[in-house]
Design an enzyme around this catalytic site. Structure first.
Site, PDB file in Angstrom:
ATOM      1  N   SER A   1       0.831  -1.206   0.000  1.00 40.38           N
ATOM      2  CA  SER A   1       0.000   0.000   0.000  1.00 40.38           C
ATOM      3  C   SER A   1       0.860   1.247   0.000  1.00 40.38           C
ATOM      4  CB  SER A   1      -0.924  -0.007   1.209  1.00 40.38           C
ATOM      5  OG  SER A   1      -0.147  -0.189   2.383  1.00 40.38           O
ATOM      6  N   GLU A   2       2.018   1.178   0.623  1.00 42.02           N
ATOM      7  CA  GLU A   2       2.896   2.349   0.656  1.00 42.02           C
ATOM      8  C   GLU A   2       3.210   2.813  -0.755  1.00 42.02           C
ATOM      9  OE1 GLU A   2       6.553   1.397   2.984  1.00 42.02           O
ATOM     10  OE2 GLU A   2       5.337  -0.384   3.401  1.00 42.02           O
ATOM     11  N   GLN A   3       3.567   1.796  -1.537  1.00 36.68           N
ATOM     12  CA  GLN A   3       3.968   2.124  -2.904  1.00 36.68           C
ATOM     13  C   GLN A   3       2.822   2.730  -3.676  1.00 36.68           C
ATOM     14  OE1 GLN A   3       3.026   0.302  -5.775  1.00 36.68           O
ATOM     15  NE2 GLN A   3       4.437   1.343  -7.199  1.00 36.68           N
TER      16      GLN A   3
END
Ligand code: NAG
Ligand code: NAG
Ligand code: NAG
Ligand code: NAG
Ligand code: NAG
Ligand code: NAG
Ligand code: NAG
Ligand code: NAG
Ligand code: NAG
Ligand code: NAG
Ligand code: NAG
Length: 570
Positions: A473-475
């Site tokens: 999700s960070e990416q």
């Protein structure tokens, strides 16, 4: 048929020399007329070879002498050498008769002396033919041609019929294609094989004695010209560039037409007529020659000084024969200085220089910009005022295998900080290094990216499902933010060549397409840490302006790939 005889050169020409000696006019025919005879044969020489000279002989005494001898030649019909009318006779000639003879013509007030030369020759080696004294004749291959047995006229005072025997190469001719007729030999269906050495022989009777009279003939057979109109090889209906005031000669090269039937015209007038006053242009007629077996004739046009008038006129060469008439024209155009060559050259040089400059720039672009950056004031106010903390936010996949993890971690956690932070003075946010444990990942990522000037994404090919970057999700948030806010530039770094981007998320594909990616190339451990390698230069180029500058960077440009280890000032 053309007969070249040495006996009867053009007699209409005036004498070579006419000088007075002993009150006598002297005429020397020695070089003009050659008299020769085969040993043992009769010969006669006329004192008056030129009909124009015919005198009222009754009023003159005509006497023959051997030159230098004061005893006149006898008029005795039994004498071997005798005078008959205006002739001196040798019946027959012997070798010793060779020499000069003189004929004097006198009346009470005037005196003329004629000199003649006689050569008496032998046939060698028993041959019937002597090429040195043969007369050249030529015929063309045609259905019918004829050759002549020359210089028999003075034997002919007692006709009726000459009985001439003809020999070819010393053999009596028996072929029925050859037919003697009067003093001629008629040749039917002439071919090139008929070329050769001919001898004609006839008996001469005098005072009950028979003499043989023979003549040698070298016969040349030429191919007959084709039965077609003439050809003009040059000019070819074109124009010639000539300078005003220059002298130019234009050839009219033709084949198949005789001399009088090749000529030039201008404005439908003969050259002579058109230029009758100025004589600026005249024709030069040349002799017909045989070129490659064909008759060839050249008539040249000599334009002494090209003027405006010649530029306007059309010069036409005409050639005609009984099979037709042809023409070809040529015009003159003024020569304008030619700028094309230099112009093309200039364009070419300009083009090459531009290309070279573009190539140079595209090749050294990064070095140039890095150098430019480093040569500027190290701390720009813009950097200070944009309020951001980090130069780059570094995103990277968590690897699935130990080996891979080592290589990525080594790159992200060791090399990146070493080069970008320690050597170049950037401040990075590396996920997993700089985030505090326990913080909410999403909010940290979003906030931190907002505080970063660049988003650096490390890509790995064929990642296993558990470590797929796109699924973290960070990416996604990071890429989303980078794209939506547009203010953040994304730097893609491939750890290995990625052949297939289609498995990547669309956002990555988009960035790759738009900005490209930088491929990491594993060098030796030492070299990998050099900020001056191509890879790091590429990365630095995409990074924002540095906060600090290394003086040694200024010297990087010329040394390019093989730089020494740099000293970095922080
Ligand atoms: C005539 O001319 C020939 C050569 O042309 C020369 O040898 C000869 O001596 C001349 N004879 C006289 C009498 O001038
Ligand atoms: C010719 O010569 C003869 C004798 O030699 C002389 O009687 C006669 O008058 C001459 N004739 C002329 C025209 O000189
Ligand atoms: C001698 O002959 C010349 C021509 O050769 C002629 O002009 C002249 O009248 C003659 N003289 C006499 C006396 O017949
Ligand atoms: C005769 O012919 C031979 C060769 O064919 C040559 O060597 C010789 O000189 C000739 N003799 C004469 C007198 O020309
Ligand atoms: C010349 O050639 C023609 C045709 O080739 C032939 O009919 C004729 O008999 C020949 N004439 C002679 C004299 O051989
Ligand atoms: C004609 O004679 C010359 C000289 O004797 C010789 O060289 C040539 O071969 C002869 N031509 C022929 C066709 O026999
Ligand atoms: C003339 O020529 C014929 C044949 O060629 C020969 O038989 C005769 O002896 C010759 N006569 C003389 C005087 O040479
Ligand atoms: C015409 O022919 C002559 C002789 O072959 C040659 O030298 C010349 O170059 C020709 N002229 C042109 C314009 O072709
Ligand atoms: C060319 O000929 C025509 C008549 O055929 C004449 O009117 C014209 O003036 C001539 N041109 C020149 C330049 O002499
Ligand atoms: C052409 O004419 C010019 C000038 O009249 C002259 O100098 C030159 O020799 C001539 N060229 C030829 C080949 O006759
Ligand atoms: C060249 O021009 C002449 C007239 O000047 C014309 O008769 C001839 O057919 C032309 N030849 C060619 C090959 O065009």
């Amino acid at each position: 048929m053309k007969v070249t005889t040495l006996f009867s050169c053009s007699l209409t020409t005036v004498f070579l020399s006419s000088i007075k000696a002993d009150q006598c006019s002297v005429y020397n025919w020695s070089s003009k007329l050659q008299h020769f005879v085969l040993e043992g044969q009769p010969l006669a020489i006329n004192c008056l070879p030129d009909k124009m000279l015919n005198l009222e002989l009754e009023e003159h005494n005509l006497t023959w002498y051997r030159a230098g001898d004061h005893t006149p030649v006898l008029e005795d019909p039994h004498s071997r050498i005798q005078q008959r009318a205006t002739f001196i006779w040798f019946l027959p000639a012997i070798l010793e008769d060779s020499g000069s003879y003189e004929c004097a013509i006198r009346n009470s007030t005037h005196c003329s002396k004629m000199y003649f030369k006689l050569s008496v020759f032998q046939n060698t080696n028993g041959s019937c033919f002597n090429a040195k004294f043969a007369l050249l004749q030529d015929v063309i291959t045609a259905s019918n041609s004829k050759i002549v047995c020359p210089n028999l006229d003075y034997f002919n005072d007692k006709p009726p019929i000459l009985t001439i025997l003809w020999y070819k190469d010393c053999k009596l001719i028996k072929d029925r294609r050859f037919r003697p007729l009067d003093k001629f030999l008629m040749i039917a269906n002439t071919t090139v094989e008929d070329q050769g050495n001919y001898t004609c022989q006839m008996p001469y009777y005098y005072m009950g004695k028979q003499y043989n009279v023979s003549r040698d003939i070298s016969l040349e057979v030429r191919e007959s010209p084709p039965r077609k109109p003439p050809e003009i090889f040059f000019p070819r209906n074109h124009s010639i560039e000539v300078e005003l005031g220059s002298n130019i000669i234009i050839d009219c090269n033709t084949s198949g037409a005789e001399v009088d039937h090749v000529f030039w015209t201008v404005n439908n007038s003969y050259i002579d007529h058109y230029y009758k006053h100025s004589k600026n242009v005249f024709e030069i007629y040349e002799k017909e020659i045989v070129l490659e077996g064909k008759p060839f004739l050249r008539v040249r046009l000599n334009i002494s000084k090209v003027s405006d008038e010649e530029y306007e006129n059309v010069f036409v060469c005409h050639a005609l024969n009984s099979f037709g008439q042809v023409a070809a024209h040529v015009t003159l155009r003024s020569k304008v200085p030619d700028f094309r060559g230099p112009l093309i050259g200039m364009f070419l040089v300009g083009f090459l220089l531009t290309t070279a400059a573009i190539l140079f720039y595209s090749f050294f672009k990064i070095d140039i910009i890095l150098w430019y950056r480093s040569s500027r004031c190290p701390l720009t106010s813009k950097e200070v005022s944009d309020g951001k903390i980090y130069d780059a936010f570094v995103l990277y996949p968590t690897a699935d295998t130990v080996a891979r993890m080592y290589s990525i971690d080594n790159f992200v956690l060791k090399l990146l900080p070493e080069v970008l932070e320690r050597q170049c003075g950037y401040k990075l946010f590396i996920v997993g290094r700089d985030d505090l444990p326990g913080q909410a990942v999403v909010s940290v990522t979003e906030d931190t990216i907002k505080q970063s000037r660049r988003l650096m994404i490390i890509l790995e090919p064929e990642l296993s499902s558990c470590s797929r970057l796109e699924e973290t999700s960070e990416q996604q948030i990071a890429v989303y933010n980078a794209l939506v806010h547009c203010g953040i530039k994304v730097i893609l770094i491939e750890m290995e060549k990625i052949k297939n981007y289609t498995s990547m998320p669309e956002s990555i594909q988009y960035i790759k397409q738009k900005h490209g990616a930088i491929r990491w190339k594993q060098d030796s451990a030492e070299k990998s840490q050099l900020a001056s390698t191509r890879f790091w230069k590429n990365v630095r180029y995409q990074m924002p302006l540095r906060r600090t500058v290394s003086l040694s960077e200024i010297h990087l440009l010329p040394q390019f790939h093989s730089d020494p280890v740099m000293t970095i000032t922080r």
